[in-house]
Motif scaffolding. Structure first.
Motif, PDB file in Angstrom:
ATOM      1  N   GLY A  11      28.720 -15.417 -16.766  1.00 10.06           N
ATOM      2  CA  GLY A  11      29.524 -14.663 -16.969  1.00 10.06           C
ATOM      3  C   GLY A  11      30.835 -15.166 -15.936  1.00 10.06           C
ATOM      4  N   MET A  12      31.613 -14.157 -15.590  1.00 13.51           N
ATOM      5  CA  MET A  12      32.857 -14.503 -14.638  1.00 13.51           C
ATOM      6  C   MET A  12      32.474 -15.102 -13.474  1.00 13.51           C
ATOM      7  N   THR A  13      31.596 -14.523 -12.712  1.00  6.97           N
ATOM      8  CA  THR A  13      30.873 -15.126 -11.403  1.00  6.97           C
ATOM      9  C   THR A  13      30.140 -16.432 -11.825  1.00  6.97           C
ATOM     10  N   GLY A  14      29.287 -16.100 -12.457  1.00  5.59           N
ATOM     11  CA  GLY A  14      28.565 -17.422 -12.633  1.00  5.59           C
ATOM     12  C   GLY A  14      29.038 -18.681 -12.953  1.00  5.59           C
ATOM     13  N   ILE A  32      22.667 -20.340 -17.312  1.00  7.98           N
ATOM     14  CA  ILE A  32      21.764 -19.648 -18.368  1.00  7.98           C
ATOM     15  C   ILE A  32      22.344 -18.386 -18.493  1.00  7.98           C
ATOM     16  N   ASP A  33      22.207 -18.082 -19.789  1.00 10.56           N
ATOM     17  CA  ASP A  33      22.792 -16.698 -20.269  1.00 10.56           C
ATOM     18  C   ASP A  33      22.062 -16.033 -21.507  1.00 10.56           C
ATOM     19  N   ILE A  34      22.018 -14.982 -21.833  1.00 11.63           N
ATOM     20  CA  ILE A  34      21.393 -14.681 -22.933  1.00 11.63           C
ATOM     21  C   ILE A  34      22.668 -14.608 -24.169  1.00 11.63           C
ATOM     22  N   ILE A  76      21.172 -15.898  -8.741  1.00  6.64           N
ATOM     23  CA  ILE A  76      21.291 -15.093  -9.804  1.00  6.64           C
ATOM     24  C   ILE A  76      22.500 -14.114  -9.969  1.00  6.64           C
ATOM     25  N   THR A  77      23.262 -14.339 -10.926  1.00  7.80           N
ATOM     26  CA  THR A  77      24.426 -13.258 -11.137  1.00  7.80           C
ATOM     27  C   THR A  77      24.192 -12.630 -12.465  1.00  7.80           C
ATOM     28  N   ALA A  78      23.169 -12.472 -13.222  1.00  8.35           N
ATOM     29  CA  ALA A  78      23.012 -12.015 -14.434  1.00  8.35           C
ATOM     30  C   ALA A  78      22.949 -10.441 -14.250  1.00  8.35           C
ATOM     31  N   THR A 119      23.704 -10.277  -8.081  1.00  4.37           N
ATOM     32  CA  THR A 119      23.792  -9.069  -8.728  1.00  4.37           C
ATOM     33  C   THR A 119      23.754  -7.767  -7.928  1.00  4.37           C
ATOM     34  N   ASN A 120      24.409  -6.918  -8.417  1.00  2.00           N
ATOM     35  CA  ASN A 120      24.481  -5.535  -7.642  1.00  2.00           C
ATOM     36  C   ASN A 120      23.616  -4.557  -8.349  1.00  2.00           C
ATOM     37  N   PRO A 121      23.006  -3.599  -7.346  1.00  2.00           N
ATOM     38  CA  PRO A 121      23.428  -3.251  -6.266  1.00  2.00           C
ATOM     39  C   PRO A 121      22.828  -4.328  -5.219  1.00  2.00           C
TER      40      PRO A 121
HETATM   41  N1  APR Z   1      19.536 -13.155 -18.861  1.00  2.00           N
HETATM   42  C1  APR Z   1      20.661 -13.878 -18.604  1.00  2.00           C
HETATM   43  N2  APR Z   1      22.013 -13.671 -18.482  1.00  2.00           N
HETATM   44  C2  APR Z   1      22.239 -12.216 -18.776  1.00  2.00           C
HETATM   45  C3  APR Z   1      21.238 -11.413 -18.903  1.00  2.00           C
HETATM   46  C4  APR Z   1      19.856 -11.805 -18.886  1.00  2.00           C
HETATM   47  N3  APR Z   1      18.649 -11.004 -19.211  1.00  2.00           N
HETATM   48  N4  APR Z   1      21.837 -10.183 -19.154  1.00  2.00           N
HETATM   49  C5  APR Z   1      23.089 -10.296 -19.035  1.00  2.00           C
HETATM   50  N5  APR Z   1      23.373 -11.508 -18.512  1.00  2.00           N
HETATM   51  C6  APR Z   1      24.779 -12.240 -18.457  1.00  2.00           C
HETATM   52  C7  APR Z   1      25.749 -11.613 -19.531  1.00  2.00           C
HETATM   53  O1  APR Z   1      25.448 -12.052 -20.589  1.00  2.00           O
HETATM   54  C8  APR Z   1      26.970 -12.116 -18.837  1.00  2.00           C
HETATM   55  O2  APR Z   1      27.341 -13.276 -19.392  1.00  2.00           O
HETATM   56  O3  APR Z   1      25.201 -11.911 -17.239  1.00  2.00           O
HETATM   57  C9  APR Z   1      26.578 -12.366 -17.393  1.00  2.00           C
HETATM   58  C10 APR Z   1      27.255 -11.174 -16.450  1.00  2.00           C
HETATM   59  O4  APR Z   1      28.518 -11.694 -16.305  1.00  2.00           O
HETATM   60  P1  APR Z   1      29.959 -10.620 -16.566  1.00  2.00           P
HETATM   61  O5  APR Z   1      29.660  -9.570 -17.120  1.00  2.00           O
HETATM   62  O6  APR Z   1      30.914 -11.628 -16.362  1.00  2.00           O
HETATM   63  O7  APR Z   1      29.598 -10.097 -14.672  1.00  2.00           O
HETATM   64  P2  APR Z   1      30.319 -10.831 -13.315  1.00  2.00           P
HETATM   65  O8  APR Z   1      31.625 -10.374 -13.074  1.00  2.00           O
HETATM   66  O9  APR Z   1      29.681 -12.289 -13.493  1.00  2.00           O
HETATM   67  O10 APR Z   1      29.091 -10.125 -12.376  1.00  2.00           O
HETATM   68  C11 APR Z   1      27.841 -10.139 -12.434  1.00  2.00           C
HETATM   69  O11 APR Z   1      27.329 -10.074  -9.940  1.00  2.00           O
HETATM   70  O12 APR Z   1      28.988  -9.346  -8.408  1.00  2.00           O
HETATM   71  C12 APR Z   1      27.999  -8.913  -9.339  1.00  2.00           C
HETATM   72  O13 APR Z   1      28.558  -6.543  -9.711  1.00  2.00           O
HETATM   73  C13 APR Z   1      28.450  -8.077 -10.003  1.00  2.00           C
HETATM   74  O14 APR Z   1      26.237  -7.254 -10.943  1.00  2.00           O
HETATM   75  C14 APR Z   1      27.410  -8.180 -11.508  1.00  2.00           C
HETATM   76  C15 APR Z   1      27.074  -9.546 -11.403  1.00  2.00           C
END
Ligand code: APR
Length: 312
Positions: A11-14, A32-34, A76-78, A119-121
């Protein structure tokens, strides 16, 4: 051989993390993402930027964990991100399951990796990763303190009109509204903040730091990612280069500040094996009270986790 870093969650952070890692040319990256196509598309786009920025690294995106095998670091940012009005705790139920699976799947393929959790919390998710992987606690660390300190450094630098490079700030405690910006230890070119800023301006900066995440969310509609990603990159760099870098981070405490069996924001030294040391501050009574309040908030978060997930 180039080092390999896996980022779970493209996602955005990853993906911001991947871009900045690639720009440093310190490792190959796997995302990696789903979401079908998303990690592949972002990785290809990023790969195609490499000739322009003149960096020789490989960036791969996948929906399968096979590509992650042999990683040196797993980030891990998922999970789901906060929306306006949400606390980081509101994310617990969804994110605990996602983080658990990410930890299990990556561990099978990269048993020697160091984990950096975003990932939060945050503190509770770092704890979950350590419990699920059963790795030595020094090999699981949470990213929070560099980010919180970076926000404070930004606000001080803007207030005083000095370079961010001259501003050193330190923030302890859980990654929540009770975090503890250390105003006695934070300084500008060695001069304590308390000697430079009037008390009302310093209090305003402390408050803005504590609510720094929410301030971005209120503009953006979702949580911050550039500063969190930059903070992860600093941690990855410190670990891959075995720098023994001293930064605040969420680490497993075993008696520090009287706290046990939890992840909590402390001053750490990062190197090849993750958290090499926790360096304690000599806190005064006022700081101890604030730190205990923050620890209580993390403990409550962990209680919620224990109700959701059975952990050994
Ligand atoms: N496996 C892999 N990826 C996953 C899964 C999973 N089971 N479930 C969700 N994701 C992916 C989503 O598809 C998405 O692309 O995690 C990504 C999260 O990205 P964003 O929604 O853009 O969130 P982001 O701003 O990156 O924040 C992610 O980091 O700072 C923390 O609070 C924030 O918990 C949040 C995390």
């Amino acid at each position: 051989m180039r080092r390999k870093v896996t980022i779970v969650g493209a996602g955005m952070t990853g993906s911001s993390t991947a871009a900045w890692l690639a720009a440093r040319e310190i490792c190959d990256v796997v995302m990696i993402d789903i979401l079908p196509g998303v990690p592949q598309g972002k990785a290809l786009d990023l790969q195609e930027a490499m000739p322009v920025i003149e960096k020789d690294v490989t960036i791969v995106g996948s929906n399968s964990y096979e590509e992650t095998a042999g990683s040196d670091i797993i980030v891990i940012t998922a999970g789901v991100a906060r929306k306006p009005g949400m606390t980081r705790e509101d994310l617990m139920t969804t994110n605990a399951n996602i983080v658990r699976m990410a930890a299990e799947e990556t561990l099978k393929r990269s048993p020697n990796a160091v984990y950096i959790v975003l990932t939060n919390p945050l503190d509770t998710m770092a704890y979950l990763v350590q419990k699920v992987t059963k790795l030595p606690s020094h090999r699981v660390v949470g990213q929070a303190g560099i980010l919180d300190a970076a926000r404070m450094r930004t606000f001080v630098s803007l207030e005083l009109g000095v370079s961010v490079e001259n501003v050193q700030c330190y923030v302890l405690g859980g990654h929540g509204d009770e975090m503890v910006p250390l105003t006695r230890h934070s300084n500008v070119a060695g001069i304590p903040l308390r000697d430079i800023l009037p008390p009302d301006r310093l209090s305003a900066i402390v408050e803005r730091t504590r609510k720094g995440g929410a301030e971005v969310i209120n503009f953006l509609g979702t949580s911050a990612y550039y500063a969190p990603a930059a903070s992860v990159v600093q941690m990855v760099d410190a670990i891959l280069k075995n720098k023994h870098l001293i930064v605040p981070a969420s680490a497993y405490v075993q008696g520090e500040y009287g706290l046990h069996d939890m992840y909590f924001g402390v001053l750490t030294q990062l190197g090849r094996d993750g958290v090499e040391k926790i360096i304690p501050y000599d806190l005064n009574a006022e700081e101890k009270v604030m730190l205990n309040k923050s620890a209580e908030a993390v403990r409550q978060s962990m209680e919620t986790l224990h109700k959701l997930v059975k952990l050994d």
